[in-house]
Scaffold this motif. Structure first.
Motif, short mmCIF file in Angstrom:
data_model
loop_
_atom_site.label_atom_id
_atom_site.label_comp_id
_atom_site.label_asym_id
_atom_site.label_seq_id
_atom_site.Cartn_x
_atom_site.Cartn_y
_atom_site.Cartn_z
N GLU A 178 -5.57 1.52 7.69
CA GLU A 178 -6.18 0.88 6.59
C GLU A 178 -5.73 -0.70 6.02
OE1 GLU A 178 -6.05 3.96 7.13
OE2 GLU A 178 -8.36 4.47 7.57
N ILE A 179 -3.91 0.17 5.66
CA ILE A 179 -3.49 -0.75 5.37
C ILE A 179 -3.16 -2.09 6.16
CG2 ILE A 179 -0.83 -1.34 4.62
CD1 ILE A 179 -0.78 1.16 3.62
N ARG A 217 -5.29 -2.82 8.33
CA ARG A 217 -6.32 -3.91 8.44
C ARG A 217 -7.10 -4.76 7.03
NH1 ARG A 217 -9.84 1.44 10.88
NH2 ARG A 217 -8.89 0.66 13.48
N SER A 218 -5.82 -4.13 5.95
CA SER A 218 -6.47 -4.81 5.08
C SER A 218 -5.61 -6.33 4.68
CB SER A 218 -5.49 -3.87 3.53
OG SER A 218 -4.17 -4.43 3.71
N LYS A 219 -6.70 -6.74 4.11
CA LYS A 219 -6.55 -8.14 3.17
C LYS A 219 -5.34 -8.37 2.68
CE LYS A 219 -8.67 -12.07 0.53
NZ LYS A 219 -7.20 -12.69 0.26
N THR A 220 -4.29 -7.18 1.84
CA THR A 220 -3.40 -8.07 1.44
C THR A 220 -2.32 -8.51 1.87
OG1 THR A 220 -3.40 -6.21 -0.23
CG2 THR A 220 -1.92 -6.85 0.29
N TYR A 221 -2.47 -7.42 3.79
CA TYR A 221 -1.90 -7.22 4.86
C TYR A 221 -2.16 -8.18 5.39
CZ TYR A 221 0.80 -7.19 9.59
OH TYR A 221 1.42 -6.91 10.09
N GLY A 262 0.84 -1.49 -0.12
CA GLY A 262 0.27 0.21 -0.49
C GLY A 262 0.71 1.07 -0.05
N GLU A 308 -3.76 5.90 1.40
CA GLU A 308 -4.51 5.14 1.99
C GLU A 308 -4.79 5.57 3.69
OE1 GLU A 308 -3.40 0.96 -0.27
OE2 GLU A 308 -2.27 2.30 -0.73
#
Length: 285
Positions: free
Chosen positions: A260-261, A263-267, A251, A256
């Motif tokens: 938010e990063i 909490r992201s699915k990517t993380y 991210g 962003e």
């Protein structure tokens, strides 16, 4: 699931790269293998990034020399004014001309990164000048550390470097393992687990004898302590889970926000599959 991940791995430390520029070309540094411009972070963007998360500690370091950023000490002042503890890691070559700023900024800790004692003739007089001024003024901060990389070539030098630290009354010596997964220099070799264990026994014995505070690397595990305790932001605002993954972006903090990063699915997917990652699965840091 994302809320659970956030609770398990609260990022109390922001590792942020003031600049990708550097005045050295160290053989253990992966900077030479990185792509993209040698960017520098602006004060405005530093403030924006800091405000996008909830941090107690900021480590100013990366794949460049932080003192090449002319706004570095303003960043430190800003973080300290927000009640955030600051640490600076530097190669030490430019500290002599910035001693007054080190003290006036409110910096809490300064670590001098050393991987070979051939650097001492350049940086040692500057460290000595910093310590003299600190003693003269009666300052309690910053704490001053030697941060030494452990690998096969450095082993025969580390005891000498520890002795120097003892003579200077350095606050502590930090030893950390080499990370050469990216094969920056094929001549640079790790210590084996057995070699490291034997070496650390001797190092700890001497530290006790010299009454020198010593920090050793802990046993590696996955998810690793770096990801558990911190997150890394490059000079361009790009976010990675670890400073040793400088081009594995999850991210952009400027667009962003770090909350938010995190909490992201990517993380969360990265943390969940870290043991399968081509770098993390081989890392011993």
């Amino acid at each position: 699931m994302l809320k659970v991940m956030s609770c398990l791995y609260p990022h109390l430390t922001l590792q942020i790269e003031p600049t990708r520029r550097c005045n050295l070309n160290c053989k253990i540094c992966m900077r030479r293998n990185l792509h993209g411009p040698d960017s520098s972070l602006s004060l405005d963007n530093f403030e924006k990034i800091l405000e996008s998360g909830n941090f107690r500690y900021v480590g100013l370091h990366g794949w460049g020399e932080p003192l090449l950023n002319p706004q570095l000490f303003q960043m430190i002042e800003y973080a300290e004014s927000e009640g955030i503890y600051t640490n600076l890691t530097t190669n030490g070559t430019l500290i002599g001309e910035n001693i007054d700023k080190v003290f006036s900024s409110g910096l809490r800790e300064i670590a001098f990164g050393i991987y070979h004692k051939e650097r001492l003739p350049v940086i040692l007089p500057q460290i000595e000048a910093l310590i003299r001024e600190k003693d003269k003024q009666g300052f309690r901060i910053p704490k001053i550390y030697l941060d030494i990389t452990v690998y096969k070539e450095s082993v025969n030098q580390i005891l000498d470097l520890m002795e120097v630290a003892c003579e200077l009354s350095i606050d502590a010596v930090i030893l950390h393992r080499l990370v050469n997964i990216h094969k920056v220099d094929p001549t640079v070799e790790y210590l084996s687990v057995v070699e490291e264990k034997e070496f650390f026994i001797e190092v700890k014995r001497l530290a006790r004898e010299w009454k020198l505070k010593l920090y050793l690397p802990t046993k590696h595990s996955l998810p690793c302590k770096v990801v558990k305790r911190s997150i890394f932001v490059t000079a361009e605002g790009k976010v990675t889970p670890c400073c040793f993954l400088p081009e594995f972006y999850i991210g952009n903090a400027l667009n962003e926000g770090l909350r938010e990063i995190r909490r992201s699915k990517t993380y969360s997917d990265f943390v969940r599959t870290m043991s399968e990652h081509p770098v993390c699965s081989k890392c011993r840091w």
